[in-house]
Design a protein around this motif. Structure first.
Motif, mmCIF file in Angstrom:
data_model
loop_
_atom_site.group_PDB
_atom_site.id
_atom_site.type_symbol
_atom_site.label_atom_id
_atom_site.label_comp_id
_atom_site.label_asym_id
_atom_site.label_seq_id
_atom_site.Cartn_x
_atom_site.Cartn_y
_atom_site.Cartn_z
ATOM 1 N N ARG A 202 13.877 -5.535 2.749
ATOM 2 C CA ARG A 202 13.012 -4.432 3.197
ATOM 3 C C ARG A 202 11.586 -4.564 2.596
ATOM 4 O O ARG A 202 10.654 -3.903 3.016
ATOM 5 C CB ARG A 202 13.710 -3.109 2.790
ATOM 6 N N TRP A 203 11.450 -5.454 1.570
ATOM 7 C CA TRP A 203 10.214 -5.462 0.776
ATOM 8 C C TRP A 203 9.563 -6.848 0.660
ATOM 9 O O TRP A 203 10.212 -7.858 0.915
ATOM 10 C CB TRP A 203 10.524 -5.032 -0.676
ATOM 11 N N GLY A 204 8.334 -6.851 0.151
ATOM 12 C CA GLY A 204 7.753 -8.077 -0.390
ATOM 13 C C GLY A 204 8.391 -8.249 -1.767
ATOM 14 O O GLY A 204 8.555 -7.270 -2.495
ATOM 15 N N ARG B 216 9.870 5.116 12.437
ATOM 16 C CA ARG B 216 11.011 5.505 11.593
ATOM 17 C C ARG B 216 11.076 7.027 11.402
ATOM 18 O O ARG B 216 12.064 7.553 10.925
ATOM 19 C CB ARG B 216 10.923 4.816 10.219
ATOM 20 N N LEU C 94 -0.927 1.983 0.603
ATOM 21 C CA LEU C 94 -0.141 2.173 1.830
ATOM 22 C C LEU C 94 0.372 3.612 1.835
ATOM 23 O O LEU C 94 1.045 4.037 0.893
ATOM 24 C CB LEU C 94 1.025 1.174 1.902
ATOM 25 N N TYR D 225 -2.393 -2.031 -4.146
ATOM 26 C CA TYR D 225 -2.865 -3.387 -4.385
ATOM 27 C C TYR D 225 -4.321 -3.342 -4.856
ATOM 28 O O TYR D 225 -5.120 -2.610 -4.276
ATOM 29 C CB TYR D 225 -2.864 -4.210 -3.096
ATOM 30 N N ASP E 218 3.893 5.098 0.941
ATOM 31 C CA ASP E 218 4.378 5.045 -0.438
ATOM 32 C C ASP E 218 3.662 6.084 -1.298
ATOM 33 O O ASP E 218 2.515 5.886 -1.701
ATOM 34 C CB ASP E 218 4.139 3.640 -1.025
ATOM 35 N N GLU F 130 7.399 -12.205 1.710
ATOM 36 C CA GLU F 130 7.581 -11.015 2.544
ATOM 37 C C GLU F 130 9.026 -10.932 3.052
ATOM 38 O O GLU F 130 9.504 -11.855 3.723
ATOM 39 C CB GLU F 130 6.570 -11.035 3.706
ATOM 40 N N LYS F 131 9.682 -9.865 2.709
ATOM 41 C CA LYS F 131 11.021 -9.532 3.213
ATOM 42 C C LYS F 131 12.006 -10.719 3.257
ATOM 43 O O LYS F 131 12.460 -11.119 4.338
ATOM 44 C CB LYS F 131 10.893 -8.866 4.587
ATOM 45 N N VAL G 165 7.331 -5.326 -4.091
ATOM 46 C CA VAL G 165 5.946 -4.872 -3.959
ATOM 47 C C VAL G 165 5.970 -3.446 -3.428
ATOM 48 O O VAL G 165 6.603 -3.169 -2.410
ATOM 49 C CB VAL G 165 5.191 -5.737 -2.919
ATOM 50 N N ILE G 166 5.283 -2.544 -4.127
ATOM 51 C CA ILE G 166 5.121 -1.180 -3.617
ATOM 52 C C ILE G 166 3.652 -1.040 -3.205
ATOM 53 O O ILE G 166 2.794 -1.784 -3.693
ATOM 54 C CB ILE G 166 5.557 -0.156 -4.693
ATOM 55 N N GLY G 167 3.368 -0.114 -2.285
ATOM 56 C CA GLY G 167 2.065 -0.094 -1.620
ATOM 57 C C GLY G 167 0.822 0.297 -2.382
ATOM 58 O O GLY G 167 0.080 1.191 -1.964
ATOM 59 N N TYR H 86 8.446 6.942 -7.388
ATOM 60 C CA TYR H 86 8.167 6.446 -6.037
ATOM 61 C C TYR H 86 8.915 7.262 -4.987
ATOM 62 O O TYR H 86 10.116 7.513 -5.120
ATOM 63 C CB TYR H 86 8.594 4.972 -5.960
ATOM 64 N N THR I 184 0.976 -9.935 2.449
ATOM 65 C CA THR I 184 1.762 -10.703 1.477
ATOM 66 C C THR I 184 1.514 -12.210 1.642
ATOM 67 O O THR I 184 1.416 -12.932 0.650
ATOM 68 C CB THR I 184 3.267 -10.402 1.682
#
Ligand code: G1P
Length: 271
Positions: free
Chosen positions: A167-169, A15, A129, A206, A132, A189-190, A202-204, A252, A230
């Motif tokens: 785009r996200w969990g 990306r 992650l 955990y 993020d 997941e997505k 979910v943001i990265g 974020y 996820t």
């Protein structure tokens, strides 16, 4: 006690092309500092002592960045520049904390986590992650507090626009525990806009239990043929493991996309 963190770094960064065609995205500068250093600083401030980098042969540049002693020593001997000495000392500090493991095939975040199995010592560990970035407030530090308080796994959460859920969990919430924390029933997941159980993503960040490795070992590939963390978390939830979604207070910044990456430099320069 959360003393170990793992950071998946084997992603190709498509990306961010063309910036990533020869360069590791995590070393790209954000306001004059490589993105990965923001992540490491967050870990250090949160009391993390060991960090495991999951890289690939293609991302060996990341290891070279932290192991360039010969180069630094030679320059410092010649120039005695205090700025370079300071930067080198910082790199040495990072280097002491980092171990490297390899994920040479891009089989997903769950597969990356599995590569760290034999290095995890305690019952719980932190995962960040690197795409993020969370600034203004240390999200990992807050999550460690939440983990201690509820004796549970923790995932960072943020409300997103309903249109972007795929785009996200996405979390399915259970109970509100307090102003910032919810117990969760499920995580998907997505999902599509139609099937998404909420707009809480979910943001990265955990905090995961060591027992997740057993789930990952049995796990079949999910969306896009990848092993998703996820999906392993979903298995833990089915067995009634307590997982808290923490609505973090920091800001974020999505550094994995070109727009987000450009914006992150602007945002951080204002801090
Ligand atoms: C990953 C996770 C996803 C999470 C996202 C946060 O997705 O799989 O659940 O919401 O990080 O950034 P990726 O960004 O690798 O597509």
């Amino acid at each position: 006690m959360i003393k170990q963190a793992i950071i998946p770094l084997a992603g190709l960064g498509t990306r961010l092309l063309p910036l990533t065609s020869v360069f590791a995205k995590e070393l790209l500068p954000i306001n004059g500092k490589p993105g990965i250093e923001y992540i490491l600083d967050e870990c250090i401030e949160a009391g993390i002592k060991d960090v495991i980098f999951i890289i690939s042969k293609k991302k060996i540049m990341i290891k070279n960045y932290f192991f360039n002693d010969y180069f630094y020593k030679r320059i410092i001997k010649k120039k005695k520049d205090p700025r370079i000495i300071k930067e080198y000392k910082k790199i040495l500090k990072y280097k002491k904390m980092i171990k490297f493991v390899y994920q040479n095939k891009p089989l997903g975040t769950g597969d990356a986590v599995l590569k760290t199995k034999k290095f995890i010592k305690n019952k719980f560990f932190l995962m960040l992650l690197p795409d993020d970035l969370i600034v203004k407030k240390n999200c990992s530090k807050s999550m460690i507090k939440v983990h201690k308080r509820f004796k549970a796994s923790v995932m960072a959460s943020m409300n997103v626009d309903k249109k972007t859920v795929s785009r996200w969990g996405i979390f399915k919430l259970d109970k509100r525990l307090d102003k910032k924390n919810y117990s969760i029933k499920d995580v998907i997941e997505k999902p599509s806009t139609k099937t998404a159980p909420s707009n809480k993503a979910v943001i990265g960040r955990y905090i995961l239990p060591k027992t997740i490795f057993a789930k990952l070992m049995d796990q079949k590939p999910g969306k896009g043929g990848e092993i998703h963390i996820t999906d392993a978390i979903q298995s833990l939830l089915k067995e009634k493991n307590k997982i808290v979604a923490h609505n973090f207070s920091g800001k974020y910044l999505d550094c994995g996309s070109m727009n987000g990456y450009i914006k992150s430099t602007l945002e951080i320069s204002k801090l």
